[in-house]
Scaffold this motif. Structure first.
Motif, short mmCIF file in Angstrom:
data_model
loop_
_atom_site.label_atom_id
_atom_site.label_comp_id
_atom_site.label_asym_id
_atom_site.label_seq_id
_atom_site.Cartn_x
_atom_site.Cartn_y
_atom_site.Cartn_z
N VAL A 1 0.85 -1.20 0.00
CA VAL A 1 0.00 0.00 0.00
C VAL A 1 0.88 1.25 0.00
O VAL A 1 1.85 1.33 0.76
CB VAL A 1 -0.93 0.02 1.23
CG1 VAL A 1 -1.81 1.26 1.22
CG2 VAL A 1 -1.78 -1.24 1.29
N ALA A 2 0.53 2.20 -0.85
CA ALA A 2 1.20 3.50 -0.87
C ALA A 2 0.39 4.43 -1.78
O ALA A 2 -0.50 3.99 -2.50
CB ALA A 2 2.64 3.38 -1.37
N LEU B 1 4.28 1.30 -6.94
CA LEU B 1 3.85 -0.02 -6.46
C LEU B 1 3.85 -1.04 -7.60
O LEU B 1 4.27 -2.19 -7.42
CB LEU B 1 2.45 0.08 -5.86
CG LEU B 1 2.31 0.81 -4.53
CD1 LEU B 1 0.84 0.85 -4.10
CD2 LEU B 1 3.15 0.15 -3.44
N LEU B 2 3.37 -0.64 -8.77
CA LEU B 2 3.34 -1.56 -9.91
C LEU B 2 4.76 -1.95 -10.33
O LEU B 2 5.01 -3.11 -10.67
CB LEU B 2 2.59 -0.92 -11.08
CG LEU B 2 1.08 -0.79 -10.89
CD1 LEU B 2 0.46 -0.02 -12.06
CD2 LEU B 2 0.42 -2.16 -10.76
N THR C 1 9.04 -15.94 -5.71
CA THR C 1 8.11 -16.84 -5.05
C THR C 1 6.88 -16.14 -4.51
O THR C 1 5.76 -16.66 -4.59
CB THR C 1 8.82 -17.57 -3.89
OG1 THR C 1 9.98 -18.24 -4.39
CG2 THR C 1 7.90 -18.59 -3.24
N ALA C 2 7.04 -14.97 -3.95
CA ALA C 2 5.95 -14.29 -3.26
C ALA C 2 4.83 -13.90 -4.22
O ALA C 2 5.07 -13.56 -5.38
CB ALA C 2 6.48 -13.05 -2.54
N GLN C 3 3.61 -13.93 -3.70
CA GLN C 3 2.45 -13.37 -4.41
C GLN C 3 2.30 -11.93 -3.95
O GLN C 3 2.37 -11.64 -2.76
CB GLN C 3 1.19 -14.17 -4.09
CG GLN C 3 -0.07 -13.60 -4.72
CD GLN C 3 -1.34 -14.28 -4.23
OE1 GLN C 3 -1.28 -15.31 -3.54
NE2 GLN C 3 -2.48 -13.70 -4.54
N VAL C 4 2.06 -11.03 -4.89
CA VAL C 4 1.99 -9.61 -4.57
C VAL C 4 0.69 -8.99 -5.07
O VAL C 4 0.31 -9.17 -6.22
CB VAL C 4 3.18 -8.83 -5.19
CG1 VAL C 4 3.08 -7.35 -4.85
CG2 VAL C 4 4.50 -9.40 -4.69
N SER C 5 0.01 -8.29 -4.18
CA SER C 5 -1.13 -7.46 -4.54
C SER C 5 -0.79 -6.02 -4.19
O SER C 5 -0.13 -5.77 -3.19
CB SER C 5 -2.39 -7.89 -3.78
OG SER C 5 -2.72 -9.24 -4.04
N VAL C 6 -1.21 -5.08 -5.01
CA VAL C 6 -0.95 -3.68 -4.72
C VAL C 6 -2.28 -2.95 -4.57
O VAL C 6 -3.26 -3.24 -5.24
CB VAL C 6 -0.10 -3.01 -5.82
CG1 VAL C 6 1.26 -3.68 -5.92
CG2 VAL C 6 -0.79 -3.01 -7.16
N TYR C 7 -2.28 -2.00 -3.64
CA TYR C 7 -3.48 -1.19 -3.41
C TYR C 7 -3.05 0.27 -3.26
O TYR C 7 -2.66 0.69 -2.17
CB TYR C 7 -4.23 -1.66 -2.16
CG TYR C 7 -5.64 -1.10 -2.10
CD1 TYR C 7 -6.72 -1.86 -2.52
CD2 TYR C 7 -5.87 0.19 -1.64
CE1 TYR C 7 -8.01 -1.35 -2.49
CE2 TYR C 7 -7.15 0.72 -1.61
CZ TYR C 7 -8.21 -0.06 -2.03
OH TYR C 7 -9.49 0.45 -2.01
#
Length: 281
Positions: free
Chosen positions: A58-59, A65-66, A76-82
């Motif tokens: 979040v930012a 963020l993208l 490996t990590a799953q990433v969602s951005v808000y």
């Protein structure tokens, strides 16, 4: 990743992470990181990129963020951005609604978003908005976010990490009224609330950081030559706390600063006004 001058090496000793413990602690966990587009938050996200975690970043700056997501998503990590400005009521409520609908719940919050303002009170007389916006992001936003997510963290026996500052442990500094008041307000709220959160199985950690060389300090020219912690090092401290679950992190030398604040407060309160008067004359 960390390049220090000799004094910085003394002030900020190396932090070693047990990656096996961290990997085990965070396996299949969901981690919310605020203020993730640069500085400390960005470094925490990059540090966790090779672990089996779901990070919600979040930012305010969606493009940053993208770009961070693109740098991580092949790992490996799953990433969602808000993207959200947490000072904005609607955007903060939107983030809370998004978190509440997560199928996997929430396990960790790294409360890192913040703003710093250095301005004399003389130059602030017609700038009340400096105080409202600083209080909004450093105090009101994290309080509202935690109030909304405590039920989720209680279910998961989660962990809240507050990225704070050593300033709240020392005497107030001139020119920093807005910043220190807002950070102290949340630090007091968080420590008070922690007493109740622990009975719910929620772990809390207050990370009291010294000056960190992030974009937030760049406008203050005096800080450019001062000893400062590398943001990668700060991220190491935060990530290590995820498995040690220590209640606080403080630099080893802060006890001397606190002792000096107590013993020499009278001298400080004489010297600072005299120094300020001399500058204006």
């Amino acid at each position: 990743m960390v390049s220090y001058r000799w004094l910085e090496k003394l002030l900020f000793p190396r932090t070693l992470i047990n990656w096996n413990k961290l990997r085990s602690e965070l396996d299949d966990k969901t981690i919310l990181i605020t203020g993730a587009s640069s500085g400390i938050g960005e470094q925490v996200a990059l540090m966790l990129a090779d672990l089996n975690v779901h990070m919600i970043l979040v930012a305010r700056r969606g493009e940053k963020l993208l770009a961070l997501k693109q740098a991580i998503e092949h790992k490996t990590a799953q990433v969602s951005v808000y993207p959200a400005d947490l000072r904005n009521k609607e955007e903060l409520e939107g983030l809370i609604a998004y978190i509440e609908q997560l199928s996997g719940g929430l396990d960790f919050i790294v409360s890192n978003a913040g703003i710093s303002i250095r301005r004399s009170i003389h130059d602030s007389l017609d700038r009340f908005h400096d105080f409202t916006r600083t209080m909004a992001i450093n105090y009101m936003a994290p309080v509202q976010l935690l109030l909304a997510t405590i039920p989720l963290l209680g279910t998961s026996k989660g962990h809240i990490i507050n990225v704070s500052t050593i300033n709240v442990l020392l005497l107030p500094m001139s020119h920093w009224a807005a910043y220190q008041a807002s950070k102290s307000a949340f630090d007091t709220w968080f420590r008070s609330t922690a007493l109740e959160l622990h009975t719910m199985g929620i772990t809390t950690t207050s990370v009291y950081l010294p000056l960190v060389r992030t974009p937030m300090i760049e406008p203050t020219q005096a800080y450019r030559s001062m000893p400062a912690m590398n943001p990668y090092h700060a991220a190491q401290i935060i990530c290590k706390s995820m498995y040690t679950r220590k209640r606080t992190y403080k630099p080893w030398w802060i006890l001397f600063g606190q002792w000096g604040s107590l013993m020499f407060r009278w001298l400080w309160e004489l010297w600072i006004p005299a120094s300020l008067r001399k500058r204006r004359s």
